[in-house]
Structures are given as structure tokens and as C-alpha cells.
Design an enzyme around this catalytic site. Structure first.
Site, short mmCIF file in Angstrom:
data_model
loop_
_atom_site.label_atom_id
_atom_site.label_comp_id
_atom_site.label_asym_id
_atom_site.label_seq_id
_atom_site.Cartn_x
_atom_site.Cartn_y
_atom_site.Cartn_z
N ASN A 273 11.60 27.16 53.79
CA ASN A 273 11.71 28.26 54.75
C ASN A 273 11.16 27.87 56.12
O ASN A 273 10.11 27.27 56.22
CB ASN A 273 10.92 29.46 54.24
CG ASN A 273 11.08 29.69 52.77
OD1 ASN A 273 12.18 29.93 52.31
ND2 ASN A 273 10.00 29.55 52.02
N GLU A 306 10.25 18.85 52.17
CA GLU A 306 10.39 20.19 52.75
C GLU A 306 10.22 20.14 54.26
O GLU A 306 10.94 20.81 55.01
CB GLU A 306 9.37 21.16 52.14
CG GLU A 306 9.39 21.26 50.61
CD GLU A 306 10.78 21.45 50.02
OE1 GLU A 306 11.65 22.05 50.68
OE2 GLU A 306 11.01 20.99 48.88
N1 PHE Z 1 15.78 23.90 48.74
C1 PHE Z 1 14.67 23.56 47.89
C2 PHE Z 1 14.41 22.08 48.10
O1 PHE Z 1 15.13 21.22 47.88
C3 PHE Z 1 14.88 23.77 46.45
C4 PHE Z 1 15.04 25.19 46.03
C5 PHE Z 1 16.28 25.68 45.70
C6 PHE Z 1 13.95 26.01 45.92
C7 PHE Z 1 16.45 26.98 45.28
C8 PHE Z 1 14.10 27.29 45.50
C9 PHE Z 1 15.35 27.79 45.18
O2 PHE Z 1 13.48 21.64 48.53
ZN ZN Z 2 15.55 20.09 49.45
#
Ligand code: PHE
Ligand code: ZN
Length: 883
Positions: A273, A306
């Protein structure tokens, strides 16, 4: 749970949204069971939607609708249509308008952990992929980008910390101190899956980072009170990630603050996020006593991952969920490169390839195989897979290999410049590399659409009169679900030819054709390459650095394998030679049904291994990788059909024992010399020494003499850090007996108050190959520290049993499969995402021998017959039974 039968979504049906939302004002009043959300949306018809201007359909699930107004006028029930999944306004103004929507949600009751939920008294959100629709009605799709201002309000005693994306603009008290609020604004347009909000009684550790252009960023990591010191490594990792992205990719951070929050219940590892990353706390908290080196390493890489999403994912996001690998594959590639730079690049590559083969190759070989960019899905949550992530990263890596580092960087720069602020596609990403380098990647793009692991069948013929070597390559593309016809792919093969002395020979192709960087481009179904001026019969070293995610079939005599093991200039391939040798030995032992009694290949392999591991010019972490045998799952995958996990387990044990005996003195010496001196340090060198010592201990313990067991118990009780202690616990739990009972009791006593560390204790027992393990696992489900609602507990106990205990999970009586089916059904009523993940443990069921296959089918059919399955489990179980 969605009552209607879920329908698949197809990539080819993509249409731009009929409406856009430019601005979102949220006002969230937190309450444990009835949180009120007021949302004000600035909406307009999308000019790109081809003049279509029909009804406005907003996604929403598990919501209670309150008041709703359009341009300040209240709407009544006849102005809209409400279903379980949507709120639809049939009439909207021709131009821009404002929509006010009030909803109520129950965070306490939310066990799916999507949307707004409460864990350990902390309110937090998870919106990727489609969780925002559980908070308010919205156009929940990644190509709708808006700026957000978020006001959060709560009880200041219970919930003193209030966070959301972006920068803090205001905070204050209300109602004479009964409530308080904070307002956060994120100036960067983002899709709603990147929205986040946190409220709780948490303690921060803080620091600052000065960016390359001289701006100061305030950093904070929020953890449970009393755990602040354990966040120091994560903070250190964050700062190194921020610096690395500036230096390696020229990417600077863009907000004034960067916050991380660690929560105890989370479906995945972490979430990117904007400006407010939310983490599973097991990937933040670490101290020498509480965390293994593997955990330190994982924290470093996930924090980096992240953080790197800020550019690859957030500033440039995905047009639709089919493009998931655009952000995930690319960001995994970036975090792997970071770890390689921070640690040993070769060891990192070995670890990443091992992981790829164990998880992704297995997925690709079974009923759940899908392309890196899928073409349809029923439940997008089921596509956060090893294929999208890890194979997706390999595809990016191959682009770098094909283009060379310099043009690759130019392509990345162009991508950032051209698509900043946009929701992009794979076509647009690849076009940046084509444009920056002038290379046609048309054929290469098949990597995104064709599933399955290609096999390269290779032969090398040497002509000693002409001094030429002919390399013949055939690519075999396996059939995968829904894809029976495949086109030949563009496969970059980095290679070397070793002379009899083990040195690389010069690579000269006939006709003077060039071989840039030692990389051959294999592009046809059958192709041959003739090397000239080859003075003696060469030994080929293929796929150096694992230049493509493929299997290579080449029958090399043991002498040649040993030459590679001892001499290959490419250290990855030296390891590969050793690992392949071990695999071949194990497969032979399985074939002989646990024969291998007569001296032969196992002894030869062990001696060659000893010679390689003894070389002190190699770093300890690398030598530790040499000592690790292929996993039982790897051997099963290589065998491919009629797999008997019990025979593989037996061969694995026998080979470990044989190595322990053959290399006893060397291993004992390593065990002594690699012991730590002085204070613990998590750095790669020190971790490498511990890894080598643990690897030596594993093989010594495999001999199973009373002295070995005594050493193991001592290793546990004298351990000065968790890397040693956890490893000894695992090995002891695998042996059983009084020493194991003693160590397990001790561990429980030390860590029963720590919900993160106690998972090691659950996992060690779940992984034990002893006959009573399933009963033990069932008993542990009644332990007061276990909860089916806590994903980390489920993963530690049920996940470890089903995915890391091949012998006991695959009991011939099918009790392991029946147990899994029962747990999947129980989980599905609370947390479908985790239920579907657990079910993935059966993804290789068709490769089992007939008896077990029948048992596995029974377990799957039981699930398939159940009414009211979630779309998550429904999709996985039907794909598993169909293919
Ligand atoms: N987008 C996150 C990541 O790769 C993974 C994720 C996907 C977390 C769906 C929560 C829900 O770092
Ligand atoms: Zn990711």
C-alpha cells in the site's frame, strides 16, 4: 461466499471503465463491530469508453448500505439497484458529479482478512486484489486511479495510532477526548487496491532517510509494544533498499513519510500500500534469539520487495489483474537482484533457482499450470502463484540476458518515463525494451502466454579431425491445461565449453557468427550450433547462471559431471552439476527400490561432493548449498509419474547416511571450525558459516549413532541463536525419542508467550517423518495457541504437514489427504483464500502411484461435492480434477 456459480473473467473481454473516479474522500469511524464509512467520490464518464455512458455499477460485498446522495441530493431505493455484489445507478448526469455513500462494516467478524478487519485489537485493511469493495461501493479495478484523502476516527485509548496512505495533514481530539481523528492525504493517484488504513495501540521505531535529491523522509515501523528492538533489522533493510533503488535504477522515494505496520494475522507475506506497507509480523520481527538467518534474509527481501513496489506497482500499476506479473514478476526480479548485491550473488541465485524449481516447476507440471499472464480466472486470489511471481521474475531476467545489462537499464528507464502514473500492460512493458534496444521481442513474448516448463534435449558431437563440436538442441514444450499446441520459444542459453583441464575453451561459431556474452539464442524447435577450433573433446556447461527457466536433458558421463563440479568457471553451474549428480543418484536408488547397497554411484557422488565442499576458497554459504541434497519434492518431480513418496524418502535417508559416513571427518571438522565466535551478527558471511555448520550437522546426524544424537541434543541446548536452535529442534523432532521430547518441551516453555516464534515449534512437529505425526498434528490443533482463524498457525501446522512432510502426508491409507480435505472445508467457511492455498498441497496428485492417486482423488471429490464452496476453493478443486 458467493452464492451464484462463479463465472470466469477473460483477458480478451477487457474494456476501459465507463466511468472514472478522480478523487475520493473517505471518513472512517472505527468501531469493533460497526465501523461507519462515508465516501465522497468525484465521478465522470470516461471519455476513453467510446461515448458509452450507461449505468454506473459499483462493486460492493458484505456491506450494509446507509445513506446515499448524488450532487448533494439524497437518493431513494428507486434510484438504484442493490445486490450482494453491486450497487447500480441507472441514471447519472452527463458531466462530472459527486456521489456520497455511507456503508457499515463489521471488522471483528471479518475472518476472511480482506477489507477492514481486526487482529490482536488492531484495525487494518487488505484491499489487493478486491478487498476495497468490502469497505465501500467503488469501481474496484486497477485502471481507476484516484487521489485519496482519508479521515480516520477512533477511541484514543484503545486506538491511539491512526494511519493511512500518504502524508499526515491534520489530527485532533473530539468529544472532550472520547474520540480522536487523523487526516491523511495521498497526492499520487492510485487504484483502490493500494488503499490502506490502520488503527491500533502500536509502538513505532523511527528513523529518517535522505533521498538522492536531498529530501528527508520520516520512516516508522509499528509493532506490538515491547517488540520495538526486534524491528531494527527491518528498518536497516528498508534504508538499504531505498538506497539501492536509487543507485541501481535511479528511483527515488516520493512522499515525506514511509510507514510499515506489522500485524499478526495476514493472508500473505506483506502488502505494498502506498506509503503504508502492511506486513505479516513474522516478516518484520527478528532478533538473534528469536529468528533464524533464513528469517533475517526473508525480512530483508520482503521489506525490499514491498518498497520496490513503490515504483513497480504503485507509480506504474496494472491495467487489469491479468497483468499481475507486470508488477509482481518485475518486483521479484528487483528484490532478487537486491539480495544478490547485498549478499553473495551466486548463493542468492542458487536459493532462487531451488525455490523456482521446487514450487514453480511443480506447479507448471500439474493441473494448476497457467501462463505467466493467465488468460482467464474465476478468482484472482488464486493467481498469486509461483508462476506469476517467480517465473515472472525469470522472464524479466531473460530480457536482461537477451539485451545485456546496459540496454536492459535503458528499457527500464523508458518504462518509468513513459508509463509513470499509468495502469500499464505487458505489451507496453515489453515495447519499452524493444524501443530502447531495437531488438524484436515478438517471439520472446511467448513466455507470457505459453504455460509449462520447456525441456531442452541436448547432444554434443565432437569431431576430432575437424576440431569442431556440434551442439544439437531440441525444445520440447509440454502440453498444459487448455494448451495442446505450442510454438517454439526464444530461449537464451548461456554456455561454456570446458577443456580436459577444466578451463573454458574459446567459443567460436562457424561462419564467424558472434556469441555475445556466451549466450546462444535458441529459437527453433530443432537447431544446431557448430563450434570451430575446438582443440579437444569439450564438456558443455549449459544454462550458466540458469539463464532460462527450462529443464535440460543431456546425458553426461559421471566423469564429466565431476569435471564440472570441480572446475566450472560458473559457480552456479558447479552447484548445478553437484545437485544434478545427487538427483540422478537418488533416482537410481529409488529405481532399485532402495538397493544401492553395492558400491557404485552413491559412493562416487559422495566422494566428489567431499572434494568440492573441502575447497576453502569457496565461501561457506556456497559450500552449505553444495551439501544440501535435492528435496524429496524435487526428486518426485523429476521422476514425474507413479511416484512413491515412501521410496523417495527412503533413498533420501540412505544417501544422507552414506554421505555422513563417507565424509564423517570432513563434516566433523566443519562442524567445529564453523562454530561462531563472539557476538551474533546477521550478515551474510556469518550466516554462511552457520549454514555450513548446520548442513554438516544434518548429514552427521543422519548416521544416527548415539554420539550423533548426543551432539544434536547439545546443539539444541547450547545454541546461542535461533538458527542453531531451530535447526536442532527440527532434526530432533524428526528422530523422536527422549531427546526430542526434552527439546520440544524446552522450546515450548521458552516461547509459548510469543505467537511468532512458537510457529517454529508447531512446524517442527508437523514435519517429522515419524509414524505418529498425523495424530500429533490433530492433537496440536487443540493446543491453546493454535487457531484456525490465524493464517500463520494454519501454515505452520497444516501447511507444513501437507507441503513439507512428503512421507506422512502421503500415507498410503490416504489419511493425510482426508485430513487436508477436512481442514480445507473448515477453513473455507472463514478464510477462502487460505483454504484454497492449503488445497494446493495436492497439486501433484496425478503424478502419484495408483493407490495414493485413488486416495487423493477421493479427498478432492469430497471437497468438490460440498455445497456452498467459496469461488476460491471451487476453482482450484475443479481445475485439479479436470486436467
Ligand atoms: N502484493 C503483495 C506482494 O507481492 C502480495 C499480496 C497479494 C498481499 C494479495 C495481500 C493480498 O507483495
Ligand atoms: Zn509483490
Amino acid at each position: 461466499m458467493k452464492p451464484e456459480t462463479p463465472r470466469p473473467v477473460h483477458l480478451k473481454d477487457y474494456r476501459p471503465p465507463a466511468y472514472l473516479i478522480d478523487k475520493v474522500d473517505l471518513d472512517v469511524s472505527l468501531h469493533a463491530t460497526r465501523t461507519r464509512v462515508r465516501s465522497r467520490l468525484q465521478v465522470r464518464p470516461n471519455p476513453q469508453a467510446g461515448g458509452r455512458h450507461g449505468p454506473l455499477r459499483l462493486d460492493g460485498e458484505h456491506l450494509e448500505l446507509g445513506e446515499i446522495g448524488l450532487d448533494g441530493r439524497p437518493l431513494t431505493k428507486k434510484d438504484y439497484k442493490l445486490t450482494d455484489t453491486a450497487l447500480t445507478l441507472s441514471k447519472t448526469p452527463a458531466g462530472p458529479f459527486t456521489l456520497d455513500i455511507e456503508t457499515f462494516v463489521d471488522p471483528q467478524a471479518n475472518k476472511a482478512l480482506q477489507g477492514l478487519y481486526r487482529t490482536n485489537n488492531v484495525y487494518c485493511t487488505q484491499c489487493e486484489a478486491q478487498g476495497f469493495r468490502r469497505i465501500t461501493y467503488f469501481l474496484d479495478r486497477p485502471d481507476v486511479l484516484a487521489t485519496y484523502t482519508v479521515r480516520v476516527e477512533a477511541d484514543p485509548n484503545e486506538t491511539p495510532v491512526l494511519l493511512a496512505n500518504g502524508n499526515l495533514v491534520e489530527r485532533g481530539m473530539l468529544q472532550g477526548g472520547k474520540r480522536h481523528y487523523a487526516v491523511w492525504r495521498d497526492p499520487f493517484p492510485k487504484p483502490c487496491y493500494l488503499f490502506a488504513l490502520v488503527g491500533g495501540d502500536l509502538a513505532p521505531i523511527t528513523s529518517t532517510f535522505r533521498t538522492m535529491s536531498g529530501r528527508n523522509v520520516d520512516l516508522a515501523i509499528y509493532v506490538e509494544h515491547g517488540k520495538e528492538e526486534r524491528a531494527a533489522w527491518a528498518m536497516d533493510s528498508l534504508k538499504r533498499s531505498m538506497r539501492w533503488d536509487e543507485q541501481r535504477f535511479g528511483r527515488e522515494y516520493d512522499l515525506d513519510v514511509f510507514n510499515i505496520v506489522a500485524v499478526s494475522d495476514f493472508n500473505m507475506g506483506a502488502m505494498e500500500n502506498k506509503g503504508l506497507n502492511v506486513f505479516n509480523d513474522r516478516l518484520i520481527l527478528a532478533s538473534p534469539e528469536s529468528a533464524t538467518d533464513a528469517t533475517f534474509e526473508a525480512i530483508e527481501s520482503v521489506v525490499a520487495h514491498e518498497y520496490f513496489h513503490n515504483w513497480t506497482g504503485n507509480r506504474i500499476t496494472c491495467r487489469d489483474w491479468f497483468q499481475l506479473c507486470l508488477k509482481e514478476g518485475l518486483t521479484v526480479f528487483r528484490d532478487q537482484e537486491f539480495s544478490g548485491d547485498e549478499r553473495s550473488a551466486t548463493v542468492q541465485r542458487i536459493i532462487d533457482v531451488r525455490q523456482l524449481r521446487t514450487h514453480q516447476f511443480t506447479e507448471d507440471a500439474g493441473p494448476l499450470a497457467h501462463p505467466v499472464r493467465p488468460e482467464s480466472y474465476i478468482e484472482i486470489n488464486n493467481f498469486y502463484t509461483a508462476t506469476v511471481y517467480e517465473k515472472g521474475a525469470e522472464v524479466v531476467r531473460m530480457i536482461q540476458t537477451v539485451l545485456g545489462a546496459e540496454d536492459f537499464r535503458k528499457g527500464m528507464d523508458l518504462y518509468f518515463e513513459r508509463h509513470d502514473g499509468q495502469a500499464a500492460t505487458i505489451e507496453e512493458f515489453v515495447a519499452c525494451f524493444e524501443d530502447a534496444s531495437g531488438t524484436d521481442l515478438g517471439q520472446f513474448k511467448l513466455w507470457y502466454s505459453q504455460a509449462g516448463t520447456p525441456e531442452l534435449v541436448v547432444a554434443l558431437r565432437y569431431d576430432k579431425d575437424k576440431k569442431t563440436a556440434l551442439l544439437e538442441v531440441e525444445q520440447v514444450l509440454p502440453v498444459t491445461p487448455g494448451q495442446s499446441q505450442k510454438k517454439p520459444m526464444h530461449i537464451p542459453v548461456r554456455l561454456g565449453l570446458l577443456g580436459a583441464n577444466g578451463h573454458d575453451l574459446a567459443l567460436k561459431l562457424e561462419n564467424g557468427a558472434e556469441l555475445a556474452d556466451g549466450v546462444l539464442s535458441v529459437t527453433k524447435r530443432r537447431q544446431s550450433f557448430r563450434f570451430v577450433d575446438v582443440p579437444s573433446r569439450p564438456v558443455p556447461s549449459l544454462l550458466r547462471g540458469f539463464s532460462a527457466p527450462v529443464n535440460v536433458t543431456l546425458d553426461l558421463p559421471d566423469d564429466d559431471v565431476e569435471l564440472l563440479m570441480a572446475n566450472d568457471a560458473d559457480l552456479f553451474n558447479r552447484w548445478q552439476a553437484a545437485n544434478g549428480y545427487a538427483a540422478r543418484t537418488l533416482i537410481e536408488m529409488v529405481g532399485k527400490s532402495a538397493g544401492g547397497r553395492k558400491a557404485g554411484r552413491p559412493q562416487r557422488y559422495a566422494r566428489a561432493l567431499g572434494a568440492a565442499v573441502a575447497s576453502e576458497e569457496l565461501e561457506p554459504a556456497y559450500r552449505a548449498e553444495l551439501l544440501k541434497l535435492p528435496t524429496q519434492a524435487d526428486v518426485a518431480r523429476l521422476i514425474g509419474k507413479n511416484v512413491d513418496p515412501a521410496l523417495i524418502h527412503r533413498a533420501h535417508r540412505q544417501l544422507s547416511k552414506l554421505i555422513g559416513r563417507t565424509l564423517g571427518p570432513l563434516l566433523e571438522d566443519l562442524y567445529v571450525t564453523m562454530a561462531g565466535k563472539g557476538d551474533f551478527s546477521p550478515d551474510a558471511q556469518s550466516a554462511g558459516r552457520r549454514a555450513l555448520r548446520n548442513a554438516a550437522l544434518t548429514l552427521l546426524s543422519a548416521r544416527g549413532t548415539p554420539e550423533d544424537t548426543a551432539r544434536l541434543a547439545k546443539h539444541y541446548f547450547k545454541a546461542t541463536n535461533m538458527t542453531e536452535r531451530a535447526h536442532a529442534l527440527l532434526l530432533l523432532a524428526a528422530r523422536g525419542g527422549p531427546e526430542a521430547a526434552h527439546a520440544l518441551a524446552d522450546f515450548h516453555e521458552r516461547w509459548k508467550g510469543d505467537h511468532v516464534v512458537i510457529d517454529t515449534w508447531f512446524a517442527a512437529q508437523a514435519q517429522s517423518p515419524l509414524a505418529g505425526t498425523l495424530g500429533k498434528v490433530k492433537a496440536l490443533m487443540r493446543h491453546p495457541l493454535f487457531a484456525l482463524t490465524a493464517p500463520n498457525k494454519v501454515r505452520a501446522l497444516i501447511g507444513t504437514f501437507a507441503m513439507a512432510n512428503p512421507l506422512q502426508f502421503n500415507r498410503p491409507d490416504g489419511a493425510g489427504y482426508a485430513f487436508l480435505a477436512e481442514q480445507v472445508l473448515a477453513l473455507d467457511r472463514m478464510n477462502p483464500q487460505i483454504a484454497a492455498r492449503m488445497l494446493g498441497a495436492l497439486r501433484s496428485w496425478r503424478a502419484l502411484e495408483a493407490g495414493r492417486r485413488a486416495q487423493a482423488r477421493k479427498a478432492l471429490q469430497r471437497i468438490a461435492r460440498t455445497k456452498q464452496l467459496s469461488s476460491d476453493v471451487q476453482e482450484i478443486v475443479s481445475r485439479m480434477l479436470e486436467a
